[in-house]
Design a protein around this motif. Sequence first.
Motif, PDB file in Angstrom:
ATOM      1  N   ASP A 391       9.195 -22.197  40.455  1.00 37.57           N
ATOM      2  CA  ASP A 391      10.072 -21.186  41.056  1.00 37.57           C
ATOM      3  C   ASP A 391      11.410 -21.736  41.525  1.00 37.57           C
ATOM      4  O   ASP A 391      12.285 -20.957  41.926  1.00 37.57           O
ATOM      5  N   PHE A 392      11.580 -23.051  41.528  1.00 37.12           N
ATOM      6  CA  PHE A 392      12.783 -23.616  42.139  1.00 37.12           C
ATOM      7  C   PHE A 392      14.056 -23.155  41.421  1.00 37.12           C
ATOM      8  O   PHE A 392      15.034 -22.767  42.062  1.00 37.12           O
ATOM      9  N   ALA A 393      14.067 -23.241  40.092  1.00 33.75           N
ATOM     10  CA  ALA A 393      15.271 -22.860  39.335  1.00 33.75           C
ATOM     11  C   ALA A 393      15.658 -21.417  39.629  1.00 33.75           C
ATOM     12  O   ALA A 393      16.832 -21.115  39.914  1.00 33.75           O
ATOM     13  N   GLU A 394      14.678 -20.528  39.579  1.00 33.28           N
ATOM     14  CA  GLU A 394      14.944 -19.106  39.801  1.00 33.28           C
ATOM     15  C   GLU A 394      15.438 -18.851  41.223  1.00 33.28           C
ATOM     16  O   GLU A 394      16.329 -18.003  41.443  1.00 33.28           O
ATOM     17  N   THR A 395      14.882 -19.586  42.171  1.00 31.85           N
ATOM     18  CA  THR A 395      15.277 -19.409  43.575  1.00 31.85           C
ATOM     19  C   THR A 395      16.698 -19.889  43.813  1.00 31.85           C
ATOM     20  O   THR A 395      17.489 -19.226  44.495  1.00 31.85           O
ATOM     21  N   PHE A 396      17.059 -21.042  43.239  1.00 32.00           N
ATOM     22  CA  PHE A 396      18.431 -21.540  43.383  1.00 32.00           C
ATOM     23  C   PHE A 396      19.439 -20.552  42.805  1.00 32.00           C
ATOM     24  O   PHE A 396      20.506 -20.313  43.386  1.00 32.00           O
ATOM     25  N   LEU A 397      19.118 -19.988  41.661  1.00 33.80           N
ATOM     26  CA  LEU A 397      20.038 -19.022  41.039  1.00 33.80           C
ATOM     27  C   LEU A 397      20.148 -17.764  41.874  1.00 33.80           C
ATOM     28  O   LEU A 397      21.238 -17.193  42.031  1.00 33.80           O
ATOM     29  N   ASP A 398      19.041 -17.309  42.419  1.00 37.86           N
ATOM     30  CA  ASP A 398      19.044 -16.134  43.276  1.00 37.86           C
ATOM     31  C   ASP A 398      19.846 -16.401  44.543  1.00 37.86           C
ATOM     32  O   ASP A 398      20.596 -15.535  45.021  1.00 37.86           O
ATOM     33  N   MET A 399      19.695 -17.585  45.117  1.00 38.55           N
ATOM     34  CA  MET A 399      20.481 -17.962  46.292  1.00 38.55           C
ATOM     35  C   MET A 399      21.979 -17.869  46.004  1.00 38.55           C
ATOM     36  O   MET A 399      22.776 -17.480  46.868  1.00 38.55           O
ATOM     37  N   ALA A 400      22.344 -18.224  44.769  1.00 39.45           N
ATOM     38  CA  ALA A 400      23.748 -18.219  44.370  1.00 39.45           C
ATOM     39  C   ALA A 400      24.225 -16.841  43.924  1.00 39.45           C
ATOM     40  O   ALA A 400      25.394 -16.680  43.542  1.00 39.45           O
ATOM     41  N   GLY A 401      23.325 -15.864  43.937  1.00 42.38           N
ATOM     42  CA  GLY A 401      23.705 -14.515  43.537  1.00 42.38           C
ATOM     43  C   GLY A 401      23.877 -14.360  42.042  1.00 42.38           C
ATOM     44  O   GLY A 401      24.607 -13.470  41.586  1.00 42.38           O
ATOM     45  N   LEU A 402      23.198 -15.199  41.254  1.00 39.10           N
ATOM     46  CA  LEU A 402      23.328 -15.171  39.801  1.00 39.10           C
ATOM     47  C   LEU A 402      22.070 -14.587  39.162  1.00 39.10           C
ATOM     48  O   LEU A 402      20.983 -14.637  39.736  1.00 39.10           O
ATOM     49  N   ASN A 403      22.239 -14.064  37.972  1.00 37.87           N
ATOM     50  CA  ASN A 403      21.109 -13.494  37.248  1.00 37.87           C
ATOM     51  C   ASN A 403      20.171 -14.606  36.770  1.00 37.87           C
ATOM     52  O   ASN A 403      20.608 -15.676  36.348  1.00 37.87           O
ATOM     53  N   ILE A 404      18.881 -14.326  36.806  1.00 42.71           N
ATOM     54  CA  ILE A 404      17.871 -15.293  36.370  1.00 42.71           C
ATOM     55  C   ILE A 404      17.579 -15.059  34.890  1.00 42.71           C
ATOM     56  O   ILE A 404      17.222 -13.953  34.500  1.00 42.71           O
ATOM     57  N   PRO A 405      17.754 -16.077  34.051  1.00 37.22           N
ATOM     58  CA  PRO A 405      17.484 -15.915  32.617  1.00 37.22           C
ATOM     59  C   PRO A 405      16.043 -15.457  32.366  1.00 37.22           C
ATOM     60  O   PRO A 405      15.108 -15.922  33.017  1.00 37.22           O
ATOM     61  N   GLN A 406      15.886 -14.582  31.423  1.00 35.49           N
ATOM     62  CA  GLN A 406      14.582 -14.000  31.135  1.00 35.49           C
ATOM     63  C   GLN A 406      13.573 -15.044  30.676  1.00 35.49           C
ATOM     64  O   GLN A 406      12.369 -14.909  30.902  1.00 35.49           O
ATOM     65  N   GLN A 407      14.048 -16.101  30.046  1.00 35.30           N
ATOM     66  CA  GLN A 407      13.136 -17.111  29.512  1.00 35.30           C
ATOM     67  C   GLN A 407      12.493 -17.974  30.594  1.00 35.30           C
ATOM     68  O   GLN A 407      11.496 -18.651  30.337  1.00 35.30           O
ATOM     69  N   MET A 408      13.036 -17.963  31.801  1.00 31.45           N
ATOM     70  CA  MET A 408      12.428 -18.723  32.888  1.00 31.45           C
ATOM     71  C   MET A 408      11.152 -18.026  33.340  1.00 31.45           C
ATOM     72  O   MET A 408      11.082 -16.800  33.395  1.00 31.45           O
ATOM     73  N   GLN A 409      10.126 -18.822  33.685  1.00 32.81           N
ATOM     74  CA  GLN A 409       8.793 -18.268  33.923  1.00 32.81           C
ATOM     75  C   GLN A 409       8.413 -18.108  35.389  1.00 32.81           C
ATOM     76  O   GLN A 409       7.390 -17.503  35.692  1.00 32.81           O
ATOM     77  N   GLY A 410       9.205 -18.661  36.294  1.00 29.10           N
ATOM     78  CA  GLY A 410       8.881 -18.566  37.705  1.00 29.10           C
ATOM     79  C   GLY A 410       9.460 -17.329  38.354  1.00 29.10           C
ATOM     80  O   GLY A 410      10.016 -16.446  37.694  1.00 29.10           O
ATOM     81  N   GLU A 411       9.340 -17.286  39.670  1.00 29.76           N
ATOM     82  CA  GLU A 411       9.853 -16.162  40.453  1.00 29.76           C
ATOM     83  C   GLU A 411      10.705 -16.692  41.596  1.00 29.76           C
ATOM     84  O   GLU A 411      10.394 -17.721  42.189  1.00 29.76           O
ATOM     85  N   SER A 412      11.760 -15.994  41.924  1.00 30.31           N
ATOM     86  CA  SER A 412      12.553 -16.361  43.094  1.00 30.31           C
ATOM     87  C   SER A 412      11.763 -16.062  44.362  1.00 30.31           C
ATOM     88  O   SER A 412      11.231 -14.965  44.528  1.00 30.31           O
TER      89      SER A 412
END
Length: 526
Positions: A391-412
């Motif tokens: 979930d780390f990648a998705e959470t960092f992107l969410d923190m930055a206000g950016l869209n999470i790529p669909q191919q990522m498997q975790g959750e923010s």
Amino acid sequence: MQILFLVLFVVCFSSCRTSGSKEKTKTIKPNIVFIFSDDHAYQAISAYGGRLKDEAPTPNIDRIADEGMLFNRCVVTNSICGPSRATIISGKYGHLNGFVSNEGGTQFDGSQLTFPKVLQQGGYHTGIIGKWHLGSEPTGFDYWEVLPGQGFYYNPKFRTVDGIHEETGYVTDIITDKAIAYLDSVRTSDEPFMLMVQHKAPHREWEPGPNELSLYKDVTFSEPETLFDTYEGRGSAAKEQDMTIDLTMRMDRDLKMFENEKLGTTARLNKEQEKAWDKVYDPIIKYYREADLSGNDLVRFKYQRYMQDYLACIAGVDKSVGKILNYLKEIGLDKNTIVVYSSDQGFYLGEHGWFDKRFMYEESLRTPLLVKWPGVISPGTQSDDIVSNLDFAETFLDMAGLNIPQQMQGESFVPILKGETPADWRKEFYYHYYEYPSWHMVKRHYGITTDRYKLIHFYYDVDEWELFDLKEDPHEMNNVYNDEKYADVKADLHERLIKLREKYKDSEELTQDYLQKSLKTLKHLK
């Protein structure tokens, strides 16, 4: 005329906001400092409590918990260094990002999408300093300076885009200084930044820095309840591993009881460093030789030596965290900078008589996670929700206000940080370990864990199942897979495990394909 004046006012106001102070710009997108250590057991962080909290406190890492949130159940997809890092940076399981094992010359495919690349596209300046351990050259970073391979504790080499150079000093201190230099270089930029500070410590062979060499030499640490585990009640995997303090841990390289010349990275000590080293270790070596220990007495001696060095390495990391937190406060960036502390996985500190990681059992499955986000996280909070390095990648992107790529498997898990756990947040998690035969001889396995139960399948090398009730058996000493009392639980977990493998696109075909390719490479190892 009034309309023209209004248009001019809006243009002027917008221009003023665009060219305003960096504080105004950075309130929109927070900075992120991700501090990451290697093999740091959650049991060795005093904020988590436990037997070592008063014997080896970590006051600076604890500051992150005091000012933010501590996660009690952050679990990993694969409890081993490189695969964990690959999952963090890609937001995908190893069978999809291509990095499932440290062995076999595996390299991370840097052409694939990663969270630093998405942050770059979203206007972030990205940097990484310290341990990389993914083989290939880092991509997605505006600045990188990493240790080649495992790196050295003393007088380490660093790899940059311009080549490899060597520095004098201790690796934790050098990485810290480089991190602060990076922060100093971006402090006046209008771009938000994301910095990954990746320590080598406390990785084996646990070589403390010059300021921590004697820190715990006179301390006797509490022993875990399962130090002399006999592995009854579990399958062949627990019995046949090669990671015991008793038989596997080396007196010379691991515990520094050198007979003649120094080995490992201690061979790199300069004269001044060696003098300080010998002052601490020579009396310990003298005691060991004269004591002529055997049996449980020798195991206890080895455990104490292990803890003294391992926890001294962590003390150096804790000081590093303090320096970075203090620096952010001094330059006024603390209010708009998220600070995250974690490790690549958990580690055994004598539990079950072991060191290292790999197993899906609790001490290696769980990793520390502490997050400080001023103005967002309520200070001093804790979460029991199941989160993961997935979930780390998705959470960092969410923190930055950016869209999470669909191919990522975790959750923010940003909603959890805000105290708003989603009603549909995960209740179970999937794990898969591949590396056998290899270091420590932990048989390959996959499984599912919930907040109470854990189902593990050791496959290919053997065909054995284990089921643990974490509430009734928190040390995972008794496999209840064939206990009729757990028949319904077992059936439910089997069904949920199948669904998880489908969800994450793992399969027997992918597993068998990897095993066939890797077996030729790994068979030369013990």
